[in-house]
Design a protein around this motif. Structure first.
Motif, PDB file in Angstrom:
ATOM      1  N   ALA A  61     -33.472  92.914 -54.072  1.00 17.14           N
ATOM      2  CA  ALA A  61     -33.606  92.489 -52.675  1.00 17.14           C
ATOM      3  C   ALA A  61     -32.236  92.176 -52.097  1.00 17.14           C
ATOM      4  O   ALA A  61     -31.328  91.772 -52.814  1.00 17.14           O
ATOM      5  N   ALA A  62     -32.116  92.404 -50.804  1.00 19.33           N
ATOM      6  CA  ALA A  62     -30.889  92.074 -50.082  1.00 19.33           C
ATOM      7  C   ALA A  62     -31.255  91.175 -48.910  1.00 19.33           C
ATOM      8  O   ALA A  62     -32.372  91.215 -48.404  1.00 19.33           O
ATOM      9  N   THR A  63     -30.304  90.372 -48.482  1.00 17.51           N
ATOM     10  CA  THR A  63     -30.536  89.464 -47.371  1.00 17.51           C
ATOM     11  C   THR A  63     -29.695  89.888 -46.174  1.00 17.51           C
ATOM     12  O   THR A  63     -28.900  90.828 -46.266  1.00 17.51           O
ATOM     13  N   VAL A  79     -41.598  90.253 -34.913  1.00 16.74           N
ATOM     14  CA  VAL A  79     -42.848  90.450 -35.653  1.00 16.74           C
ATOM     15  C   VAL A  79     -42.735  91.466 -36.784  1.00 16.74           C
ATOM     16  O   VAL A  79     -43.588  91.493 -37.678  1.00 16.74           O
ATOM     17  N   ALA A  80     -41.701  92.312 -36.771  1.00 18.34           N
ATOM     18  CA  ALA A  80     -41.543  93.311 -37.837  1.00 18.34           C
ATOM     19  C   ALA A  80     -40.120  93.847 -37.821  1.00 18.34           C
ATOM     20  O   ALA A  80     -39.403  93.724 -36.824  1.00 18.34           O
ATOM     21  N   VAL A  86     -34.795 101.127 -46.618  1.00 17.99           N
ATOM     22  CA  VAL A  86     -35.498 100.022 -47.262  1.00 17.99           C
ATOM     23  C   VAL A  86     -36.986 100.334 -47.362  1.00 17.99           C
ATOM     24  O   VAL A  86     -37.594 100.800 -46.398  1.00 17.99           O
ATOM     25  N   ARG A  87     -37.552 100.023 -48.507  1.00 18.62           N
ATOM     26  CA  ARG A  87     -38.988 100.254 -48.696  1.00 18.62           C
ATOM     27  C   ARG A  87     -39.818  99.294 -47.853  1.00 18.62           C
ATOM     28  O   ARG A  87     -40.794  99.671 -47.226  1.00 18.62           O
ATOM     29  N   ARG A  88     -39.428  98.016 -47.830  1.00 18.86           N
ATOM     30  CA  ARG A  88     -40.177  96.995 -47.101  1.00 18.86           C
ATOM     31  C   ARG A  88     -39.221  95.880 -46.687  1.00 18.86           C
ATOM     32  O   ARG A  88     -38.311  95.536 -47.442  1.00 18.86           O
ATOM     33  N   ILE A  89     -39.445  95.311 -45.498  1.00 18.17           N
ATOM     34  CA  ILE A  89     -38.644  94.174 -45.040  1.00 18.17           C
ATOM     35  C   ILE A  89     -39.583  93.002 -44.777  1.00 18.17           C
ATOM     36  O   ILE A  89     -40.556  93.124 -44.034  1.00 18.17           O
ATOM     37  N   GLN A 123     -36.452  94.554 -49.220  1.00 22.04           N
ATOM     38  CA  GLN A 123     -37.024  94.766 -50.540  1.00 22.04           C
ATOM     39  C   GLN A 123     -36.732  96.180 -51.033  1.00 22.04           C
ATOM     40  O   GLN A 123     -36.988  97.147 -50.326  1.00 22.04           O
ATOM     41  N   GLN A 124     -36.228  96.284 -52.235  1.00 27.73           N
ATOM     42  CA  GLN A 124     -35.949  97.555 -52.905  1.00 27.73           C
ATOM     43  C   GLN A 124     -35.181  98.543 -52.025  1.00 27.73           C
ATOM     44  O   GLN A 124     -35.619  99.676 -51.801  1.00 27.73           O
TER      45      GLN A 124
END
Length: 158
Positions: A61-63, A79-80, A86-89, A123-124
């Motif tokens: 994970a990265a921030t 909201v998103a 990135v696979r998911r944030i 994420q990932q």
């Protein structure tokens, strides 16, 4: 019959005009608010996960560091977020126990995202450490989407 057409024509024309005005209002981002929400995104950075590619590959994970200013008198919410790298944030709220969900940008206020508070957690991610920027698309409840290029910085730095 002519009298009936005249009686119906006025309300039909008014309904068409109101529908057109509402469609234009929604199309310009004003739907759902009484005033148009204007946002400014600054200090967009994604620190490298590590100084070497081998070490970075072990971190899943990265921030981010991000500052979002609300220039209007109406609050908005992040909201998103998404990125092709990135696979998911996750939208991480840390006002108490860490939880995922919308992040509020108060009216005439600022939302500051850092690894130490509210944050976007990537994420990932695919390896991005050799790139100059990471593209991020932020989706807001009232302001729509904003695409930015976040600078890739040294580990732990904005």
């Amino acid at each position: 019959m002519r009298d009936l057409l005249r009686a119906v024509a006025g309300p039909v024309i008014c309904a068409a005009a109101v529908t057109g005005l509402l469609a234009a209002w929604a199309g310009t981002g004003g739907a759902g608010t009484l005033t148009r929400v204007r946002l400014q995104v600054t200090q967009a950075a994604v620190p490298m996960r590590a100084f070497t590619p081998q070490a970075a590959a072990t971190v899943e994970a990265a921030t981010t560091f991000l500052t979002i200013r609300n220039l209007s008198g109406a609050p908005d919410e992040l909201v998103a977020a998404r990125s092709p790298l990135v696979r998911r944030i996750l939208l991480r709220h840390r006002g108490g126990p860490a939880q995922d969900g919308p992040l509020v940008i108060p009216a005439h206020g600022t939302l500051t995202l850092t690894p130490f508070g509210d944050d976007l957690v990537l994420q990932q991610p695919t390896p991005y450490e050799s790139l100059a920027t990471v593209p991020l698309t932020l989706t807001f409840r009232h302001s729509g989407t904003v695409t930015i290029d976040a600078s890739v910085t040294a580990p732990g730095t904005p």
